[in-house]
Design a protein around this motif. Sequence first.
Motif, short mmCIF file in Angstrom:
data_model
loop_
_atom_site.label_atom_id
_atom_site.label_comp_id
_atom_site.label_asym_id
_atom_site.label_seq_id
_atom_site.Cartn_x
_atom_site.Cartn_y
_atom_site.Cartn_z
N VAL A 39 1.26 -0.72 -0.16
CA VAL A 39 -0.10 0.54 0.13
C VAL A 39 1.42 0.92 -0.04
CG1 VAL A 39 -1.76 1.37 1.25
CG2 VAL A 39 -1.39 -1.45 1.44
N VAL A 40 0.63 2.14 -0.60
CA VAL A 40 1.30 3.04 -1.23
C VAL A 40 0.99 4.32 -0.75
CG1 VAL A 40 2.39 4.95 -2.99
CG2 VAL A 40 2.60 2.16 -3.17
N SER A 41 -0.86 5.25 -1.33
CA SER A 41 -1.43 5.87 -0.62
C SER A 41 -3.16 5.60 -0.76
CB SER A 41 -1.13 7.30 -0.67
OG SER A 41 -1.32 7.05 -2.62
N THR A 42 -3.57 6.40 -0.61
CA THR A 42 -4.77 6.49 -1.87
C THR A 42 -5.35 7.31 -2.71
OG1 THR A 42 -7.04 6.64 -0.63
CG2 THR A 42 -5.72 8.63 0.24
N ASP A 43 -5.80 6.94 -3.61
CA ASP A 43 -6.25 7.89 -4.67
C ASP A 43 -7.43 8.73 -4.39
OD1 ASP A 43 -5.20 8.37 -7.71
OD2 ASP A 43 -7.22 7.28 -7.74
N LYS A 44 -8.28 7.51 -3.31
CA LYS A 44 -10.38 8.51 -3.75
C LYS A 44 -10.11 7.58 -2.77
CE LYS A 44 -14.00 8.37 -6.46
NZ LYS A 44 -14.80 7.78 -8.04
N GLY A 45 -10.48 8.39 -1.77
CA GLY A 45 -11.11 7.76 -0.56
C GLY A 45 -11.81 8.77 0.11
N GLU A 46 -12.35 8.86 0.91
CA GLU A 46 -13.14 9.31 2.25
C GLU A 46 -13.07 8.63 3.41
OE1 GLU A 46 -16.31 12.07 1.94
OE2 GLU A 46 -15.10 13.00 -0.14
N ARG A 47 -13.28 9.32 4.44
CA ARG A 47 -13.68 8.47 6.23
C ARG A 47 -15.00 7.50 5.53
NH1 ARG A 47 -11.22 7.68 10.49
NH2 ARG A 47 -10.67 9.32 10.02
N LEU A 48 -13.94 6.11 5.48
CA LEU A 48 -15.53 5.06 5.84
C LEU A 48 -16.49 5.37 6.55
CD1 LEU A 48 -12.63 2.30 4.86
CD2 LEU A 48 -14.07 3.73 3.98
N LYS A 49 -17.25 5.26 6.34
CA LYS A 49 -18.61 5.27 7.11
C LYS A 49 -19.62 4.38 7.39
CE LYS A 49 -17.93 9.97 7.19
NZ LYS A 49 -18.58 11.55 6.18
N LYS A 50 -19.94 3.18 6.18
CA LYS A 50 -21.16 2.62 5.74
C LYS A 50 -20.64 1.41 4.96
CE LYS A 50 -23.77 4.93 2.51
NZ LYS A 50 -22.12 5.86 2.37
N VAL A 51 -21.45 0.26 4.92
CA VAL A 51 -21.53 -0.83 4.05
C VAL A 51 -21.73 -0.24 2.20
CG1 VAL A 51 -22.59 -2.74 3.02
CG2 VAL A 51 -21.77 -2.59 5.66
N GLY A 52 -20.68 -0.31 1.55
CA GLY A 52 -20.88 -0.04 0.42
C GLY A 52 -20.39 1.21 0.25
N ASP A 53 -19.68 1.78 1.46
CA ASP A 53 -18.64 2.74 0.35
C ASP A 53 -17.12 2.39 -0.10
OD1 ASP A 53 -19.97 4.55 2.09
OD2 ASP A 53 -19.11 5.07 3.66
N THR A 54 -16.89 3.49 -1.22
CA THR A 54 -15.70 2.51 -1.72
C THR A 54 -14.46 3.52 -1.79
OG1 THR A 54 -16.78 3.60 -3.55
CG2 THR A 54 -16.66 1.47 -3.58
N PHE A 55 -13.18 2.72 -1.90
CA PHE A 55 -12.34 3.61 -2.02
C PHE A 55 -11.36 3.08 -3.47
CE2 PHE A 55 -12.10 0.71 1.56
CZ PHE A 55 -10.60 0.23 1.39
N ARG A 56 -10.37 3.83 -3.55
CA ARG A 56 -9.10 3.70 -4.42
C ARG A 56 -8.12 3.73 -3.32
NH1 ARG A 56 -11.09 5.94 -10.06
NH2 ARG A 56 -13.07 4.27 -10.36
N MET A 57 -7.02 2.81 -3.95
CA MET A 57 -5.69 2.62 -3.46
C MET A 57 -4.62 2.43 -4.07
SD MET A 57 -6.32 3.03 -0.54
CE MET A 57 -4.75 2.98 0.69
N ASN A 58 -3.39 3.16 -4.41
CA ASN A 58 -2.21 3.05 -4.64
C ASN A 58 -1.99 2.27 -4.52
OD1 ASN A 58 -3.36 4.97 -6.67
ND2 ASN A 58 -2.25 6.73 -4.98
#
Length: 154
Positions: A39-58
Amino acid sequence: MSEISKVTASRQVPAAPQEIFDLLSNPERHAETDASGSVVSTDKGERLKKVGDTFRMNMVKGDGSEYQTENEVFAFVENRVIGWKNLRNLTSEVEVGAKWLYELEPIDAENTQLSLNYDPTEIENPQVQALAKEKFAVESNLEASLAAIAEALA
């Protein structure tokens, strides 16, 4: 190749569940919790708050090549359980399917029993299975990630 299976590690972390959950629910801090070096860094993603939230990682492979993953939260109980599924490698357009699940059990006000479960059983691609088996589906790697979480909170 032999089947890969779920792997679990657990340890006591000298922090309240809320502190640990705050760290884990923030994709911006995931590089601090990853002992694999992927894991290097986040690309796209805010604090996770619920099932279904998505995020991208570099991410980075052992050979130094970079890639990006898309992940989706599948388990969320504030301060108790958080889990996400690595849906796909966006760079190579490969479906993944690995799941990371963290379970937090309060011991007292300042200590938590933290378990990390890695479930690669939904991975269908043989190349992704090989990477998972080598880099993630090893108890010592999970234990190192739990140690990294404890260190990030120290």
